[in-house]
Scaffold this motif. Structure first.
Motif, short mmCIF file in Angstrom:
data_model
loop_
_atom_site.label_atom_id
_atom_site.label_comp_id
_atom_site.label_asym_id
_atom_site.label_seq_id
_atom_site.Cartn_x
_atom_site.Cartn_y
_atom_site.Cartn_z
N GLY A 19 -4.52 -2.04 -4.59
CA GLY A 19 -4.57 -1.37 -5.89
C GLY A 19 -5.97 -1.32 -6.46
O GLY A 19 -6.40 -0.30 -7.00
N ALA A 25 -0.97 -6.19 -2.04
CA ALA A 25 -0.76 -5.00 -2.86
C ALA A 25 -1.77 -4.94 -4.00
O ALA A 25 -2.27 -3.85 -4.33
CB ALA A 25 0.66 -4.99 -3.42
N GLN A 26 -2.11 -6.07 -4.58
CA GLN A 26 -3.11 -6.08 -5.64
C GLN A 26 -4.47 -5.69 -5.10
O GLN A 26 -5.21 -4.94 -5.75
CB GLN A 26 -3.18 -7.46 -6.29
N GLN A 76 -8.13 2.02 -7.13
CA GLN A 76 -8.67 2.29 -8.46
C GLN A 76 -10.14 2.69 -8.37
O GLN A 76 -10.58 3.62 -9.04
CB GLN A 76 -8.50 1.06 -9.35
#
Length: 58
Positions: free
Chosen positions: A38, A34-35, A42
């Protein structure tokens, strides 16, 4: 003595610990994934923002 032998042969606790460790490992993998997503999102939204700002100014 038979209660001690029964306790030593009992494997339910060990299985529960193994399942707990497996669940923890899966949770860590999900968090890391998930990071990574993300960070990618971004960057994509940053590029879109820059393009829209440039288009609006020009």
């Amino acid at each position: 003595m038979s209660k001690l032998q029964h306790f030593l042969r009992e494997e339910d606790g060990a299985a529960a610990i193994e399942y707990g460790l497996l669940a923890g490992l899966i949770a860590v993998a999900i968090i890391l994934s998930a990071q990574a997503v993300g960070v990618s999102l971004q960057g994509i939204f940053g590029a879109v923002n820059t393009a829209l700002t440039t288009a609006a100014a020009g």
